[in-house]
Design a protein around this motif. Sequence first.
Motif, PDB file in Angstrom:
ATOM      1  N   LYS A 111      11.548 -34.587  23.734  1.00 15.02           N
ATOM      2  CA  LYS A 111      12.530 -35.522  23.166  1.00 15.02           C
ATOM      3  C   LYS A 111      12.293 -35.664  21.667  1.00 15.02           C
ATOM      4  O   LYS A 111      11.159 -35.537  21.196  1.00 15.02           O
TER       5      LYS A 111
ATOM      6  N   THR B 282      17.062 -38.212  21.275  1.00 13.41           N
ATOM      7  CA  THR B 282      17.803 -37.100  21.862  1.00 13.41           C
ATOM      8  C   THR B 282      16.875 -36.273  22.739  1.00 13.41           C
ATOM      9  O   THR B 282      15.769 -35.925  22.325  1.00 13.41           O
ATOM     10  N   LYS B 283      17.339 -35.982  23.931  1.00 20.38           N
ATOM     11  CA  LYS B 283      16.592 -35.077  24.811  1.00 20.38           C
ATOM     12  C   LYS B 283      16.884 -33.650  24.367  1.00 20.38           C
ATOM     13  O   LYS B 283      18.042 -33.256  24.253  1.00 20.38           O
TER      14      LYS B 283
ATOM     15  N   SER C 251      19.623 -29.154  25.929  1.00 17.56           N
ATOM     16  CA  SER C 251      20.707 -30.053  25.538  1.00 17.56           C
ATOM     17  C   SER C 251      21.752 -29.298  24.713  1.00 17.56           C
ATOM     18  O   SER C 251      21.411 -28.385  23.951  1.00 17.56           O
ATOM     19  N   THR C 252      23.006 -29.669  24.854  1.00 16.77           N
ATOM     20  CA  THR C 252      24.090 -28.991  24.135  1.00 16.77           C
ATOM     21  C   THR C 252      23.913 -29.083  22.619  1.00 16.77           C
ATOM     22  O   THR C 252      24.321 -28.177  21.886  1.00 16.77           O
TER      23      THR C 252
END
Length: 200
Positions: A68, A76-77, A90-91
Amino acid sequence: LMRPLQGCRGRGVVVGTVTLCLAAGWALQTPGVVSLVVPQPNINATVAQNILLSVEYSCRGVATIEWKHVSSWGTTKIVEWKSGNYVNISTVYKDRVTTFENGSIQLLNVGMRDAGYYFITVTEEYGTNTYGTIIVNVYEIIYEDLHFVAVLFAFLAAISAILICFMWLCNKSLHLFQKKTTHKLTASTTEEIELETIEC
Protein backbone atom coordinates in the motif's frame (compact mmCIF):
# COMPACT_ATOMS: atom_id res chain seq x y z
CA LEU A 1 15.29 -52.76 44.85
CA MET A 2 18.09 -51.04 42.96
CA ARG A 3 17.56 -52.83 39.64
CA PRO A 4 13.93 -51.80 39.06
CA LEU A 5 14.85 -48.18 39.83
CA GLN A 6 17.66 -48.25 37.26
CA GLY A 7 15.25 -49.75 34.70
CA CYS A 8 12.70 -47.02 35.42
CA ARG A 9 15.36 -44.38 35.11
CA GLY A 10 16.56 -45.81 31.79
CA ARG A 11 13.01 -45.95 30.47
CA GLY A 12 12.36 -42.41 31.74
CA VAL A 13 15.40 -41.09 29.87
CA VAL A 14 14.33 -42.83 26.67
CA VAL A 15 10.73 -41.59 26.99
CA GLY A 16 11.98 -38.06 27.76
CA THR A 17 14.30 -38.10 24.75
CA VAL A 18 11.54 -39.35 22.43
CA THR A 19 9.13 -36.73 23.78
CA LEU A 20 11.72 -34.01 23.27
CA CYS A 21 12.38 -35.13 19.68
CA LEU A 22 8.64 -35.26 18.92
CA ALA A 23 8.15 -31.79 20.42
CA ALA A 24 11.06 -30.40 18.40
CA GLY A 25 9.71 -31.98 15.22
CA TRP A 26 6.24 -30.64 15.93
CA ALA A 27 7.67 -27.17 16.54
CA LEU A 28 9.60 -27.29 13.26
CA GLN A 29 6.49 -28.31 11.35
CA THR A 30 4.22 -25.78 13.04
CA PRO A 31 3.30 -23.01 10.59
CA GLY A 32 2.89 -19.38 11.52
CA VAL A 33 6.43 -17.97 11.65
CA VAL A 34 6.93 -15.12 9.17
CA SER A 35 10.04 -12.95 8.90
CA LEU A 36 10.59 -9.85 6.79
CA VAL A 37 13.78 -7.88 6.09
CA VAL A 38 13.77 -4.37 4.56
CA PRO A 39 17.39 -3.63 3.52
CA GLN A 40 16.73 -0.06 2.31
CA PRO A 41 14.02 1.70 4.36
CA ASN A 42 14.68 5.12 2.74
CA ILE A 43 14.81 5.74 -1.02
CA ASN A 44 15.56 9.03 -2.78
CA ALA A 45 14.54 9.28 -6.43
CA THR A 46 14.02 11.85 -9.16
CA VAL A 47 11.00 12.23 -11.42
CA ALA A 48 10.73 9.61 -14.23
CA GLN A 49 13.17 7.27 -12.47
CA ASN A 50 12.47 3.56 -11.81
CA ILE A 51 12.80 2.45 -8.18
CA LEU A 52 13.03 -0.95 -6.51
CA LEU A 53 11.22 -1.38 -3.19
CA SER A 54 13.38 -4.23 -2.00
CA VAL A 55 12.36 -6.69 0.73
CA GLU A 56 13.01 -10.33 1.60
CA TYR A 57 10.45 -12.47 3.39
CA SER A 58 10.42 -16.07 4.55
CA CYS A 59 7.67 -18.27 5.96
CA ARG A 60 6.86 -21.96 6.21
CA GLY A 61 3.52 -21.83 4.42
CA VAL A 62 2.18 -19.97 1.41
CA ALA A 63 2.25 -16.20 1.90
CA THR A 64 0.07 -13.37 0.62
CA ILE A 65 1.94 -10.12 -0.05
CA GLU A 66 0.20 -6.76 -0.09
CA TRP A 67 1.69 -3.32 -0.82
CA LYS A 68 0.00 0.00 0.00
CA HIS A 69 1.02 3.59 -0.62
CA VAL A 70 0.18 6.28 1.93
CA SER A 71 0.75 9.97 1.20
CA SER A 72 -0.92 13.36 1.61
CA TRP A 73 -3.17 12.39 -1.33
CA GLY A 74 -4.53 9.37 0.54
CA THR A 75 -4.03 5.60 0.79
CA THR A 76 -3.83 3.45 -2.32
CA LYS A 77 -3.54 -0.30 -2.60
CA ILE A 78 -0.83 -1.04 -5.15
CA VAL A 79 -0.73 -4.81 -5.50
CA GLU A 80 -1.61 -8.05 -3.77
CA TRP A 81 -0.44 -11.51 -4.72
CA LYS A 82 -0.11 -15.02 -3.40
CA SER A 83 3.18 -16.74 -4.13
CA GLY A 84 2.69 -19.15 -7.00
CA ASN A 85 -0.92 -18.01 -7.56
CA TYR A 86 -2.64 -14.78 -8.57
CA VAL A 87 -1.28 -11.21 -8.91
CA ASN A 88 -3.82 -8.43 -8.45
CA ILE A 89 -2.43 -5.00 -9.48
CA SER A 90 -4.49 -1.86 -8.88
CA THR A 91 -5.68 -0.10 -12.04
CA VAL A 92 -3.80 3.05 -10.97
CA TYR A 93 -0.54 1.11 -11.10
CA LYS A 94 -1.18 -1.02 -14.21
CA ASP A 95 1.94 -1.22 -16.42
CA ARG A 96 3.96 0.53 -13.70
CA VAL A 97 4.56 -2.29 -11.20
CA THR A 98 6.66 -5.44 -11.45
CA THR A 99 6.45 -8.04 -8.66
CA PHE A 100 9.19 -10.38 -7.48
CA GLU A 101 9.06 -13.73 -5.65
CA ASN A 102 10.90 -12.36 -2.60
CA GLY A 103 8.12 -9.77 -2.04
CA SER A 104 9.88 -6.83 -3.69
CA ILE A 105 8.23 -4.59 -6.27
CA GLN A 106 9.63 -2.27 -8.91
CA LEU A 107 7.83 1.00 -9.54
CA LEU A 108 8.36 2.49 -12.98
CA ASN A 109 8.44 6.15 -14.01
CA VAL A 110 7.86 7.70 -10.58
CA GLY A 111 6.28 11.13 -10.20
CA MET A 112 5.88 13.61 -7.36
CA ARG A 113 2.68 11.85 -6.24
CA ASP A 114 4.66 8.63 -5.69
CA ALA A 115 6.47 10.13 -2.70
CA GLY A 116 5.33 8.87 0.70
CA TYR A 117 5.18 5.70 2.77
CA TYR A 118 5.03 2.23 1.27
CA PHE A 119 3.69 -0.48 3.56
CA ILE A 120 4.13 -4.18 2.91
CA THR A 121 2.11 -6.83 4.73
CA VAL A 122 3.14 -10.48 4.48
CA THR A 123 0.40 -12.81 5.71
CA GLU A 124 1.01 -16.52 6.12
CA GLU A 125 -1.84 -18.87 5.16
CA TYR A 126 -2.50 -19.68 8.83
CA GLY A 127 -3.01 -16.02 9.73
CA THR A 128 0.37 -14.91 11.05
CA ASN A 129 1.60 -11.69 9.47
CA THR A 130 4.44 -9.18 9.57
CA TYR A 131 4.85 -5.62 8.32
CA GLY A 132 7.50 -3.41 6.76
CA THR A 133 7.76 0.25 5.72
CA ILE A 134 9.78 2.07 3.07
CA ILE A 135 9.88 5.87 2.80
CA VAL A 136 10.25 7.23 -0.74
CA ASN A 137 11.28 10.83 -1.47
CA VAL A 138 10.84 12.06 -5.05
CA TYR A 139 12.62 15.19 -6.24
CA GLU A 140 11.85 17.21 -9.35
CA ILE A 141 14.62 18.23 -11.73
CA ILE A 142 13.98 21.93 -12.26
CA TYR A 143 15.00 22.40 -15.89
CA GLU A 144 13.64 25.95 -15.92
CA ASP A 145 16.22 27.07 -13.36
CA LEU A 146 19.07 25.39 -15.26
CA HIS A 147 17.83 26.99 -18.49
CA PHE A 148 17.67 30.41 -16.83
CA VAL A 149 21.25 30.06 -15.52
CA ALA A 150 22.48 28.98 -18.98
CA VAL A 151 20.74 31.91 -20.69
CA LEU A 152 22.04 34.38 -18.10
CA PHE A 153 25.58 33.03 -18.51
CA ALA A 154 25.37 33.33 -22.32
CA PHE A 155 23.98 36.88 -22.01
CA LEU A 156 26.78 37.96 -19.67
CA ALA A 157 29.38 36.37 -21.96
CA ALA A 158 27.93 38.28 -24.95
CA ILE A 159 27.93 41.57 -23.01
CA SER A 160 31.55 40.96 -21.97
CA ALA A 161 32.56 40.29 -25.58
CA ILE A 162 30.80 43.48 -26.75
CA LEU A 163 32.49 45.53 -24.02
CA ILE A 164 35.90 44.10 -24.93
CA CYS A 165 35.33 45.00 -28.63
CA PHE A 166 34.15 48.47 -27.66
CA MET A 167 37.23 49.05 -25.49
CA TRP A 168 39.47 47.81 -28.31
CA LEU A 169 37.80 50.22 -30.77
CA CYS A 170 38.12 53.11 -28.29
CA ASN A 171 41.79 52.29 -27.82
CA LYS A 172 42.39 52.22 -31.61
CA SER A 173 40.49 55.48 -32.07
CA LEU A 174 42.53 57.10 -29.31
CA HIS A 175 45.79 55.99 -30.95
CA LEU A 176 44.66 57.32 -34.33
CA PHE A 177 43.62 60.62 -32.76
CA GLN A 178 46.96 60.90 -30.97
CA LYS A 179 48.81 60.17 -34.20
CA LYS A 180 46.82 62.83 -36.09
CA THR A 181 47.34 65.38 -33.32
CA THR A 182 51.05 64.63 -33.21
CA HIS A 183 51.26 64.93 -37.00
CA LYS A 184 49.42 68.29 -36.95
CA LEU A 185 51.66 69.62 -34.17
CA THR A 186 54.74 68.50 -36.09
CA ALA A 187 53.47 70.18 -39.27
CA SER A 188 52.61 73.44 -37.50
CA THR A 189 55.98 73.46 -35.74
CA THR A 190 57.76 72.94 -39.07
CA GLU A 191 55.76 75.78 -40.63
CA GLU A 192 56.65 78.11 -37.77
CA ILE A 193 60.31 77.24 -38.10
CA GLU A 194 60.19 77.88 -41.86
CA LEU A 195 58.44 81.24 -41.34
CA GLU A 196 61.01 82.28 -38.78
CA THR A 197 63.77 81.29 -41.19
CA ILE A 198 62.20 83.32 -44.03
CA GLU A 199 61.75 86.36 -41.80
CA CYS A 200 65.33 86.20 -40.72
